[in-house]
Design an enzyme around this catalytic site. Structure first.
Site, PDB file in Angstrom:
ATOM      1  CG  ASN A   9      -5.654   5.999 -16.372  1.00 34.14           C
ATOM      2  OD1 ASN A   9      -5.741   5.425 -17.439  1.00 34.14           O
ATOM      3  ND2 ASN A   9      -6.436   7.009 -16.028  1.00 34.14           N
ATOM      4  CE  LYS A  12      -4.020  10.159 -15.219  1.00 40.13           C
ATOM      5  NZ  LYS A  12      -3.597  10.551 -13.870  1.00 40.13           N
ATOM      6  CG  ASP A  69      -3.268  15.027  -9.797  1.00 36.97           C
ATOM      7  OD1 ASP A  69      -3.580  13.857  -9.509  1.00 36.97           O
ATOM      8  OD2 ASP A  69      -3.942  16.014  -9.426  1.00 36.97           O
ATOM      9  CG  PHE A 150      -9.348   7.874 -19.717  1.00 34.33           C
ATOM     10  CD1 PHE A 150      -8.470   8.372 -20.655  1.00 34.33           C
ATOM     11  CD2 PHE A 150      -9.225   8.326 -18.404  1.00 34.33           C
ATOM     12  CE1 PHE A 150      -7.490   9.296 -20.304  1.00 34.33           C
ATOM     13  CE2 PHE A 150      -8.238   9.240 -18.042  1.00 34.33           C
ATOM     14  CZ  PHE A 150      -7.371   9.727 -19.000  1.00 34.33           C
ATOM     15  NE  ARG A 179      -2.723  12.410 -19.124  1.00 36.09           N
ATOM     16  CZ  ARG A 179      -4.056  12.366 -19.211  1.00 36.09           C
ATOM     17  NH1 ARG A 179      -4.654  12.047 -20.341  1.00 36.09           N
ATOM     18  NH2 ARG A 179      -4.797  12.636 -18.160  1.00 36.09           N
TER      19      ARG A 179
HETATM   20  P1  IMP Z   1      -5.813  11.440 -11.397  1.00 37.57           P
HETATM   21  O1  IMP Z   1      -5.477  10.041 -11.783  1.00 37.57           O
HETATM   22  O2  IMP Z   1      -5.880  11.716  -9.959  1.00 37.57           O
HETATM   23  O3  IMP Z   1      -4.957  12.429 -12.156  1.00 37.57           O
HETATM   24  O4  IMP Z   1      -7.308  11.623 -11.875  1.00 37.57           O
HETATM   25  C1  IMP Z   1      -7.627  12.277 -13.019  1.00 37.57           C
HETATM   26  C2  IMP Z   1      -9.102  12.072 -13.313  1.00 37.57           C
HETATM   27  O5  IMP Z   1      -9.474  13.149 -14.184  1.00 37.57           O
HETATM   28  C3  IMP Z   1      -9.355  10.782 -14.108  1.00 37.57           C
HETATM   29  O6  IMP Z   1      -9.818   9.755 -13.300  1.00 37.57           O
HETATM   30  C4  IMP Z   1     -10.422  11.211 -15.079  1.00 37.57           C
HETATM   31  O7  IMP Z   1     -11.677  11.106 -14.476  1.00 37.57           O
HETATM   32  C5  IMP Z   1     -10.121  12.674 -15.302  1.00 37.57           C
HETATM   33  N1  IMP Z   1      -9.244  12.835 -16.483  1.00 37.57           N
HETATM   34  C6  IMP Z   1      -7.924  13.123 -16.518  1.00 37.57           C
HETATM   35  N2  IMP Z   1      -7.464  13.191 -17.764  1.00 37.57           N
HETATM   36  C7  IMP Z   1      -8.524  12.899 -18.553  1.00 37.57           C
HETATM   37  C8  IMP Z   1      -8.662  12.795 -19.946  1.00 37.57           C
HETATM   38  O8  IMP Z   1      -7.737  12.936 -20.756  1.00 37.57           O
HETATM   39  N3  IMP Z   1      -9.909  12.512 -20.365  1.00 37.57           N
HETATM   40  C9  IMP Z   1     -10.967  12.335 -19.532  1.00 37.57           C
HETATM   41  N4  IMP Z   1     -10.877  12.391 -18.226  1.00 37.57           N
HETATM   42  C10 IMP Z   1      -9.648  12.679 -17.725  1.00 37.57           C
END
Ligand code: IMP
Length: 198
Positions: A9, A12, A69, A150, A179
């Site tokens: 991502n 991120k 995460d 996002f 974050r």
């Molecule tokens: P991970 O990559 O398994 O941590 O998935 C986190 C998911 O949570 C992402 O795909 C987003 O859909 C959502 N997410 C995490 N952080 C954010 C953010 O800062 N804004 C919006 N959605 C987020």
């Protein structure tokens, strides 16, 4: 100091790099090193999944690895989507599909309170670890607003700012976001850790 981010991502990466670069820390995506470690997120908590991802990428790269995460937990849905935020509604949905599903599932709900959580884990080749957590409370908007960010950003509303995450500039989001807060804690712990090494 170079860290490999255990994620595909780029959003991120940008959010992390913006905060950590101030302290001489460079963060690169695993793909930029030619690595494609796909870790199954089998943990039941954000912290467990962050640690799983960071450990796998450290083992594959031999470099300190950092993972985030994160997800949104909605009170009226008993904490869903939570650790399943990225997979909410199944693999055929994109970001907009997932937040539309969330809005549909909240139709008629009496409460729209929610919070975003970010757990950051860092694993060094020595086996040392650092963990940090950040939480940002808010509500789920009735309709998407804004074009920045996002994921669920267009529907995550901050009552004090009267804006969604998607209506904030990257700096404004970093100042209040889950974050941003987790990175602030991580940054302090990392500095303490590095001090102890010198
Ligand atoms: P991970 O990559 O398994 O941590 O998935 C986190 C998911 O949570 C992402 O795909 C987003 O859909 C959502 N997410 C995490 N952080 C954010 C953010 O800062 N804004 C919006 N959605 C987020």
């Amino acid at each position: 100091m170079k860290f490999v981010l255990a994620s595909q991502n780029r959003h991120k990466l940008e959010e992390m790099q913006a905060i950590l670069s101030a302290h001489g820390v460079e963060v690169v995506l695993q793909a930029d090193l030619g690595l494609h470690v796909d870790v199954e997120e089998t943990g039941e908590t954000f912290a467990a999944n962050a640690m799983l991802k960071a450990r796998a990428v450290m083992e594959a790269s031999g470099l300190p690895a950092i993972a985030d995460d994160s997800g949104v937990c909605v009170d009226a849905l008993n904490g869903a989507p939570g650790v399943y935020s990225a997979r909410y509604g199944g693999p055929e949905l994109d970001d907009a599909g997932r937040y539309r599903l969330l809005l549909a599932n909240l139709r008629g709900a009496t409460s729209r309170t929610a919070h975003f959580t970010s757990c950051i884990a860092c694993v060094f080749p020595s086996g040392d670890t650092i963990e940090a957590e950040g939480i940002c409370p808010g509500t789920i908007a009735f309709a998407p607003q804004g074009t920045g960010g996002f994921g669920y950003d267009p529907v995550f509303f901050l009552p004090e700012l009267r804006k969604t995450y998607a209506q904030l500039t990257p700096d404004e989001k970093a100042a209040v976001s889950h974050r941003g807060k987790a990175l602030e804690v991580f940054d302090k712990k990392l500095r303490e850790y590095l001090k102890g090494k010198n």
